[in-house]
Design a protein around this motif. Structure first.
Motif, PDB file in Angstrom:
ATOM      1  N   CYS A 279      -3.229  -4.299  42.143  1.00  0.00           N
ATOM      2  CA  CYS A 279      -2.017  -5.100  42.312  1.00  0.00           C
ATOM      3  C   CYS A 279      -0.791  -4.347  41.807  1.00  0.00           C
ATOM      4  N   GLY A 280       0.376  -4.941  42.038  1.00  0.00           N
ATOM      5  CA  GLY A 280       1.593  -4.447  41.430  1.00  0.00           C
ATOM      6  C   GLY A 280       1.637  -4.839  39.965  1.00  0.00           C
ATOM      7  N   HIS A 281       2.671  -4.364  39.257  1.00  0.00           N
ATOM      8  CA  HIS A 281       2.666  -4.542  37.805  1.00  0.00           C
ATOM      9  C   HIS A 281       4.070  -4.445  37.235  1.00  0.00           C
ATOM     10  N   GLY A 282       4.223  -5.057  36.070  1.00  0.00           N
ATOM     11  CA  GLY A 282       5.437  -4.843  35.315  1.00  0.00           C
ATOM     12  C   GLY A 282       5.533  -3.400  34.863  1.00  0.00           C
ATOM     13  N   ILE A 283       6.748  -2.946  34.594  1.00  0.00           N
ATOM     14  CA  ILE A 283       6.969  -1.538  34.252  1.00  0.00           C
ATOM     15  C   ILE A 283       8.262  -1.429  33.458  1.00  0.00           C
ATOM     16  N   GLY A 284       8.376  -0.378  32.687  1.00  0.00           N
ATOM     17  CA  GLY A 284       9.579  -0.134  31.889  1.00  0.00           C
ATOM     18  C   GLY A 284       9.304   0.980  30.908  1.00  0.00           C
ATOM     19  N   GLU A 285       9.413   0.685  29.613  1.00  0.00           N
ATOM     20  CA  GLU A 285       9.060   1.669  28.591  1.00  0.00           C
ATOM     21  C   GLU A 285       7.569   2.008  28.641  1.00  0.00           C
ATOM     22  N   VAL A 286       6.782   1.073  29.169  1.00  0.00           N
ATOM     23  CA  VAL A 286       5.343   1.241  29.339  1.00  0.00           C
ATOM     24  C   VAL A 286       5.047   1.313  30.833  1.00  0.00           C
ATOM     25  N   PHE A 287       4.085   2.166  31.203  1.00  0.00           N
ATOM     26  CA  PHE A 287       3.746   2.411  32.607  1.00  0.00           C
ATOM     27  C   PHE A 287       3.255   1.130  33.293  1.00  0.00           C
ATOM     28  N   HIS A 288       2.330   0.413  32.664  1.00  0.00           N
ATOM     29  CA  HIS A 288       1.773  -0.801  33.255  1.00  0.00           C
ATOM     30  C   HIS A 288       1.908  -1.965  32.279  1.00  0.00           C
ATOM     31  N   LEU A 289       2.589  -3.021  32.720  1.00  0.00           N
ATOM     32  CA  LEU A 289       2.854  -4.207  31.915  1.00  0.00           C
ATOM     33  C   LEU A 289       2.565  -5.459  32.736  1.00  0.00           C
ATOM     34  N   GLU A 290       2.619  -6.613  32.080  1.00  0.00           N
ATOM     35  CA  GLU A 290       2.686  -7.866  32.807  1.00  0.00           C
ATOM     36  C   GLU A 290       4.081  -7.981  33.409  1.00  0.00           C
ATOM     37  N   PRO A 291       4.252  -8.700  34.520  1.00  0.00           N
ATOM     38  CA  PRO A 291       3.230  -9.513  35.183  1.00  0.00           C
ATOM     39  C   PRO A 291       2.409  -8.703  36.170  1.00  0.00           C
ATOM     40  N   GLN A 292       1.231  -9.215  36.512  1.00  0.00           N
ATOM     41  CA  GLN A 292       0.481  -8.681  37.635  1.00  0.00           C
ATOM     42  C   GLN A 292       1.044  -9.286  38.920  1.00  0.00           C
ATOM     43  N   VAL A 293       1.152  -8.450  39.943  1.00  0.00           N
ATOM     44  CA  VAL A 293       1.756  -8.886  41.209  1.00  0.00           C
ATOM     45  C   VAL A 293       0.696  -8.761  42.306  1.00  0.00           C
ATOM     46  N   CYS A 294       0.064  -9.885  42.649  1.00  0.00           N
ATOM     47  CA  CYS A 294      -0.946  -9.880  43.707  1.00  0.00           C
ATOM     48  C   CYS A 294      -0.262  -9.727  45.067  1.00  0.00           C
ATOM     49  N   HIS A 295      -0.930  -9.029  45.973  1.00  0.00           N
ATOM     50  CA  HIS A 295      -0.378  -8.825  47.309  1.00  0.00           C
ATOM     51  C   HIS A 295      -1.011  -9.750  48.343  1.00  0.00           C
ATOM     52  N   TYR A 296      -1.827 -10.670  47.890  1.00  0.00           N
ATOM     53  CA  TYR A 296      -2.372 -11.744  48.712  1.00  0.00           C
ATOM     54  C   TYR A 296      -1.979 -13.047  48.034  1.00  0.00           C
TER      55      TYR A 296
END
Length: 328
Positions: free
Chosen positions: A244-261
């Motif tokens: 899925c997609g993901h939150g991002i910023g100072e950290v590579f992978h963060l919440e929220p998770q972004v489902c594509h369905y």
């Protein structure tokens, strides 16, 4: 964007043998596309699938380049928080740099070029901009971008395999710059590709854009997946659910998770100021996957092709600002 083009591939639900064919010919399905569809949906033989090549040693990063916390250990931590007042502008700079590197690496694709050569180009382009390749040693990943060819869904490791005329390849670029990660990807044709692959690339990009257009503060995050899945289903494509997609910023992978369905349980509310990625992965056939023994490469179970496009977005008062889009 126009979405009224007649699909060249069959829909997910095929007609009955005596029903009119999906192509609009007026002929019964069994006398029109039934045989062709059966052959097209058959698993790709192992002899035609992407083979693993030789992975070269990890490329060094000059000592003056600022690094994320996992650069030496491979284990990501909480990240280093910068000045909140400059966070958006730093994110814009990182995302623009990522988009520039994607543009340069995409322009270098042609038959005979190895994915390792593309990694070398990306590596130098990150450093030229003062950034660190975010994937490099992230949980031990050995390279500076992911190169996912044909049936590889994601996380393909650049290696010695030369690209061939007719391949498609996703380049997934992430740079750590000014204390922020900027992330984007696109799937490119190599040489001349067939019409079915052309359509897969076009529709996957349309799905990403429709998902982005659905973003509004105050709505549940599943509106993104609803828009993507609805468009993909018109063409009979599968939408990968395991990633899925993901939150991002100072950290590579963060919440929220972004489902594509569309997931009715994904009811987190989209909030102004969020940064996250929208990166649908569509398949021509099965959405089931298999993992290679390199612990990274993920391929479709039936060997049929997959495509992905990705932008990092910033949620605004009225919708979404695409941070990884180059203007002009």
């Amino acid at each position: 964007m126009s979405t009224s083009i007649t699909p060249v591939l069959p829909p997910a639900k095929l007609p009955g043998p005596n029903e009119p064919c999906w192509c609009g010919s007026g002929t019964k399905y069994k006398k029109c596309h039934r045989g062709e569809d059966s052959q097209a949906r058959a698993p790709v033989p192992a002899s035609r699938r992407v083979k693993q090549g030789v992975v070269s040693p990890r490329r060094p990063v000059p000592p003056h380049i600022p690094r994320p916390d996992y650069a030496e250990t491979g284990r990501p931590g909480p990240g280093v928080k910068g000045d909140p007042a400059t966070r958006l502008e730093r994110m814009r700079r990182a995302c623009r740099a990522a988009a520039e590197v994607l543009q340069v690496t995409g322009a270098a694709l042609r038959p005979g070029v190895t994915t390792d050569a593309i990694d070398a180009i990306a590596h130098e382009e990150y450093i030229r901009r003062g950034g660190y390749p975010s994937t490099l040693n992230y949980h031990g990943f050995p390279k500076s971008l992911c190169t996912s060819v044909n049936e590889v869904i994601l996380h393909g490791i650049p290696d010695s395999r030369p690209l061939e005329d007719g391949d498609i390849v996703n380049l997934d670029i992430t740079i750590y710059l000014d204390g922020m990660h900027g992330d984007c990807s696109a799937t490119f044709p190599v040489g001349k590709i067939d019409s079915a692959s052309e359509q897969l690339l076009r529709v996957t990009r349309e799905c990403m854009m429709l998902g982005i257009e659905a973003i509004r503060p105050g709505l549940p995050i599943n509106v993104i997946g609803r828009a993507i899945e609805a468009h993909a289903s018109r063409y009979g494509y599968g939408v990968v659910r395991s990633y899925c997609g993901h939150g991002i910023g100072e950290v590579f992978h963060l919440e929220p998770q972004v489902c594509h369905y569309f997931d009715p349980r994904a009811t987190d509310i989209i909030e102004e100021g969020m940064f996250f990625t929208v990166e649908p992965m569509l398949t021509m056939g099965s959405i089931q996957h298999q993992d290679w023994d390199d612990d990274w490469t993920v391929v479709t179970a039936d060997g049929r092709r997959s495509a992905q496009f990705e932008h990092t977005i910033h949620v605004t008062r009225d919708g979404a600002e695409i941070l990884t889009r180059l203007e002009g």
